[in-house]
Design an enzyme around this catalytic site. Structure first.
Site, PDB file in Angstrom:
ATOM      1  N   ASP A 146       0.864  -1.170   0.000  1.00 47.92           N
ATOM      2  CA  ASP A 146       0.000   0.000   0.000  1.00 47.92           C
ATOM      3  C   ASP A 146       0.911   1.234   0.000  1.00 47.92           C
ATOM      4  O   ASP A 146       2.109   1.141   0.294  1.00 47.92           O
ATOM      5  CB  ASP A 146      -0.964   0.006   1.190  1.00 47.92           C
ATOM      6  CG  ASP A 146      -2.155   0.948   0.940  1.00 47.92           C
ATOM      7  OD1 ASP A 146      -2.093   1.774   0.000  1.00 47.92           O
ATOM      8  OD2 ASP A 146      -3.149   0.860   1.695  1.00 47.92           O
ATOM      9  N   TRP A 147       0.350   2.359  -0.313  1.00 49.68           N
ATOM     10  CA  TRP A 147       1.138   3.573  -0.555  1.00 49.68           C
ATOM     11  C   TRP A 147       1.844   4.029   0.729  1.00 49.68           C
ATOM     12  O   TRP A 147       1.186   4.438   1.687  1.00 49.68           O
ATOM     13  CB  TRP A 147       0.218   4.650  -1.133  1.00 49.68           C
ATOM     14  CG  TRP A 147       0.155   4.612  -2.639  1.00 49.68           C
ATOM     15  CD1 TRP A 147       0.361   5.667  -3.475  1.00 49.68           C
ATOM     16  CD2 TRP A 147      -0.097   3.483  -3.508  1.00 49.68           C
ATOM     17  NE1 TRP A 147       0.270   5.257  -4.798  1.00 49.68           N
ATOM     18  CE2 TRP A 147      -0.005   3.932  -4.849  1.00 49.68           C
ATOM     19  CE3 TRP A 147      -0.350   2.119  -3.303  1.00 49.68           C
ATOM     20  CZ2 TRP A 147      -0.186   3.089  -5.948  1.00 49.68           C
ATOM     21  CZ3 TRP A 147      -0.532   1.284  -4.401  1.00 49.68           C
ATOM     22  CH2 TRP A 147      -0.448   1.776  -5.691  1.00 49.68           C
TER      23      TRP A 147
END
Ligand code: BGC
Length: 945
Positions: A300-301
């Site tokens: 995920d970012w």
């Protein structure tokens, strides 16, 4: 940022003591109240995650073999930096998609475009806004799950996207207030699993890769990344026991893997105090070994918190590539090149990352599905001309081509939304005839957002009618048909009269209009909503997660004001999940209640189809409606509970969420899971259960091949220096070295500090397969999907109009720790008035099994199992016992699950000693602490950096 700094550079060996975890390999792994002495504690505060190394290499299992062959041929040609480029994003806003990795120009391999969202193409124009996951789930219709996936995938493909960042099965919906539940499907593993599998297949049939997310235990927004606004320095730890992991949270991911999801996004949170993107147990053991996942794990970012550790623990791609947004530094990129050259990441691990990424590309046939000028849009601007490298303000060019990719999807969207609408109450008020003398519409939820449908960035406000939640899981509306305009068009086409009060606080006007409807005859339709979203946006003090389960925008007062005077009040709710309806649901002036979910762009048309009977409602609630939030058991943690350290979220309720909790706690819901009315009625009869002869369950055994490598890596660091002809873009992440000295290239003063990574992580020799794993196809042991029974029942439409019914099959597995019932199958069937149809549903081996923590395998317990069929989780008129006498229940005779000694269960599980009832680890999964990267005194894996 302090804990990030501690693990800043991938190749930097940090000094800390290794401490072997004591006791069994899966400590504290079972339900609360279980009798097993090894595993009594349940999900625990400061629970730890067992180490599992090496990271399994993909082998091209099942239908991945052709994609692997192509990927192997391609990756064999790559240089070290080209491979690294595949694994590492170029940095936040470095290119046009929300995530972009590096290209391989020499071979014409373009950067991959990773783009949100699970309900459409985010951040661009001329795309469709589909219903959210929670609404499509409420259709309970496999064909519609698939069609929506295919339509969304087609739009992503036509815009030039390579990976759609969806669908979502994490969160699954452990707590009703969880902010992102609506992005996913339902707090039930089977409904979620069927929905995710069909969605993945649909998306990928369109020729792009799906990214099933967020893996795993990501059930709330608060503290998902630790950090501000609180002083908490670490992401929250979801403490999950092994049974709950398998029987609830991992289940839909297994279905996604089995359906061929090309990628999976690891989540922000920690699982048992080890970060999701560097958790060797969840990634190496569960996902890649047990489930045989052949695609790639993407962070995920900014969900990556370590370099070498995350690589060894199974992560394959870092997004958006930089350590912090636009930091200009990366845990991978240059540092991954360094790590391979200095041996802290073995070449075969990097090769495996590259193979997995490229295999996904071949698996969905990206080659045949390219579009010109891809990606044809910029996530950062809707202007036609702007910067290619937005953050760096470099390369001014055409960035948006404004392609209209909506095709004929509007009609499908209207159908999805109508079919996912749930009729909760109807005293005969519905369907409306169209002959109502006066129709009155109330509530801001019936009308426009004054800023326009896309007026709040990422839908971060609750103005006007609610058709999706907020956050990254959104898309721009091409238009939004409001309920008011669609109902008005319907009323006008019938030559009747319609008035509205959309101000939620205009009490006098509400009262006056309501009174007139009662006076002259007609209907009052009240629109209310409740919103939630992703934690980076705060709406009305809700930090992603809802603060409460009440209606927003003064909804309760609005309903009260209207019902005080209007004796025919129809309440329509656009909500992200359950809301408290206790103040009005049994009011006799409330003649109908509808849950209209998050319907997307065709909202008004879809609700009008239902209200006027053009579509007979057949949706069923995908969550339980309780009278108070306390009834749900598990809840969001809103305040730090561990000082500045990771908040500890003990999933102590085990598998008992939503309807399972209500059943266990003997609470009566207002509307139960699976419940929904129709304009007709149905009866159930004639339950039949046919047993099938399936082969005995064979635990998987044997070894993998040894880890392959593709191509050679030159040891000459000069080969990897920044090419002279590259003009560096500020803050852009590259794979190249800055110096022929690795130490200098890293730029880190701590480079080469003495540190030992887990030895098993470097073992490239053949590895034992897991009993619950597979050598046949991804998804776990293939025998789990053997059909053991087929259930059938007759469903008769006993009313006067054609309608859809969703017969549901539930099981009781019989054990003291088993829920009263668990959903196992369903179908949506259209039945003509007076006609009957046969519902048939299979029961697989997995459906009747429990997870045995000691055998590390699925087993069928000796408890009596009962099948139930009916119209909801609480309306189950038909039942019969399953005759399991002909079924082999476990590899070594009677199940160990039901026994307290586990004496027969540890004999065959791969990697365990066969002579003892207390399993001991063999060397291939040796006692190595997980390099969690988190500084946490007292934990098994504490780092001292
Ligand atoms: C979200 C992901 C999303 C990503 C890229 C993250 O904050 O958790 O779901 O795909 O951002 O926008």
């Amino acid at each position: 940022m302090t804990f990030m700094r501690a693990v800043l550079l991938a190749a930097v060996p940090l000094a800390f003591a290794q401490v072997d975890p004591p006791g069994p390999p899966f400590p504290n792994s079972t339900y609360p109240n279980a009798t097993d002495p090894l595993t009594d504690s349940g999900a625990m505060w400061n629970e730890t995650s067992p180490p599992s190394y090496p990271s399994p290499w993909g082998t091209g299992l099942g239908d991945w073999s052709a994609a692997y062959a192509s990927a192997q041929a391609f990756v064999s040609q790559l240089t070290l930096t080209e491979k690294v480029n595949l694994t590492t994003g170029v940095g936040w806003e470095g290119e046009k998609c929300v995530g972009n990795n590096g290209a391989i120009p020499r071979l014409g391999f373009k950067q991959l475009c990773m783009q949100d969202s699970p309900l459409g193409v985010r951040d661009t124009d001329f795309v469709s806004a589909f219903p959210a996951g929670v609404t499509i789930a409420a259709t309970w219709d496999r064909a519609l799950f698939y069609q929506r996936g295919f339509d969304m995938g087609s739009e992503h493909r036509d815009k030039g996207v390579d990976v759609q960042l969806g669908p979502v099965v994490g969160p699954i919906g452990r707590t009703p207030a969880g902010g992102r539940n609506w992005e996913g499907f339902a707090p039930d593993p089977v409904l979620s699993g069927i929905a995710v599998a069909q969605t993945v297949k649909g998306i990928q049939a369109a020729g792009i890769m799906a990214c099933t997310k967020h893996y795993i235990g990501y059930e709330q927004e608060h503290f998902r990344q630790g950090a501000p606004p609180t002083s908490v320095t670490e992401p929250i730890s979801s403490n999950i026991d092994d049974v709950t992991m398998h029987e609830l949270y991992l289940w839909p991911f297994a279905d996604a893997v089995r359906a061929g999801t090309a990628s999976i996004m690891c989540s922000y949170n920690q699982i048992n105090n080890s970060g999701a993107c560097q958790n060797s147990w969840t990634q190496n053991y569960l996902l890649k070994n047990e489930l045989g996942f052949q695609g790639f794990i993407m962070s995920d970012w900014s969900g990556q918190h370590s370099g070498v550790s995350s690589a060894l623990a199974g992560m394959d791609m870092t997004m958006p590539g930089d350590e912090g947004f636009d930091s200009g530094t990366s845990f991978w990129g240059t540092n991954l090149t360094i790590a391979v050259l200095n041996g802290t990441v073995p070449q075969w691990r990097l090769d495996d990352m590259a193979i997995r990424i490229v295999a996904g590309w071949y698996y969905v046939d990206r080659e045949a599905n390219q579009v010109a000028n891809a990606p044809t849009f910029s996530s950062w601007t809707l202007d036609t001309y702007n910067y290619q490298h937005f953050y760096a303000s470099e390369d001014y060019t055409q960035v948006n081509y404004h392609l209209d990719v909506r095709d004929e999807h509007a009609a499908n969207i209207r159908n999805f939304a109508a079919k996912g609408t749930v009729l909760l109450k109807n005293n005969g008020a519905l369907p409306l005839s169209g002959k109502e003398k006066l129709t009155a519409v109330f509530g801001s939820d019936a009308s426009e957002n004054q800023y326009g449908p896309n007026g709040c960035s990422d839908r971060g406000c609750d103005n006007g009618t609610l058709a999706m939640g907020w956050g990254s899981g959104t898309a721009n509306f091409p238009y939004l048909v409001t309920p008011l305009e669609a109902i008005k068009a319907e009323v006008l086409s019938n030559g009747k009269s319609i008035e509205d009060v959309i101000d939620d606080y205009a009490y006098a006007q509400q009262n006056a209009l309501a009174r007139r409807v009662t006076d002259v005859g007609g209907a009052c339709i009240v629109f209310v909503n409740a919103d939630s979203g992703e934690g980076y946006i705060v709406v009305d003090d809700n930090e992603g997660d809802r603060n409460n389960l009440t209606l927003w925008q003064n909804g309760d007062s609005l309903i009260r004001n209207v019902t005080t005077f209007c004796n025919n009040t129809i309440v329509v709710m656009h909500t992200v999940g359950p809301v408290l309806v206790d103040s009005f649901y049994d009011n006799e002036n409330v003649t109908a209640i509808i849950w209209a979910g998050l319907p997307g762009q065709e909202s008004g048309n879809a609700i009008t189809d239902i209200l006027y009977g053009k579509v007979n409602p057949g949706g069923k609630s995908v969550f339980t409606w309780g009278a108070s939030r306390g009834e749900y058991g598990a809840d969001v943690i809103y305040e730090p509970n561990n000082g500045v350290l990771a908040p500890q979220e003990d999933f102590a309720e085990g598998v008992f969420i939503d309807y399972r909790a209500f059943d266990k706690l003997n609470e009566t819901p207002i509307y139960e899971f699976g419940f929904g009315l129709s304009y007709t009625t149905f009866s159930y009869s004639n339950l039949q259960i046919a047993a099938h002869s399936a082969p005995a369950y064979a635990p998987t055994s044997g070894d993998t091949p040894s880890a392959p490598t593709y191509g050679t890596v030159s040891n000459n660091t000069a080969d990897y220096l920044f090419p002279a002809d590259i003009e560096r873009i500020p803050a852009y992440i590259y794979p190249y070295l800055n110096s022929t000295s690795l130490s200098a290239s890293s730029g880190d003063p701590l480079y080469a500090i003495n540190y030992t990574f887990p030895a098993g992580a470097y073992d490239s020799s053949p590895q034992p397969l897991l009993a619950a794993g597979s050598k046949v196809a991804p998804g776990g042991n293939a025998a789990l999907y053997d059909v053991l029974f087929t259930v059938s029942a007759t469903v008769t439409n006993t009313g006067g109009v054609e309608g859809d019914e969703v017969p549901q099959l539930y099981l009781n597995l019989g054990g003291p720790n088993d829920p009263k019932v668990v959903l196992r199958n369903f179908d949506r069937i259209t039945i003509a008035a007076g006609a009957s149809a046969t519902f048939t549903a299979d029961i697989t081996r997995r459906d009747v099994s429990n997870w045995d923590t000691v055998a590390q395998d699925w087993v069928i317990s000796s408890y009596t199992k009962t099948a139930y069929v009916g119209s909801s989780s609480r309306k189950l008129p038909l039942s019969a016992t399953l005759d399991l006498s002909g079924v082999s229940t476990s590899p070594s005779g009677p199940s160990s699950y039901a026994s307290s000694s586990h004496s027969s269960s540890s004999t065959t599980a791969a990697g365990y000693s066969s002579s003892s009832s207390i399993p001991t680890l063999t060397s291939s999964y040796g006692h190595h602490s997980a390099p969690s990267g988190y500084s946490r005194p007292g934990g098994y894996y504490s780092t001292s950096a």
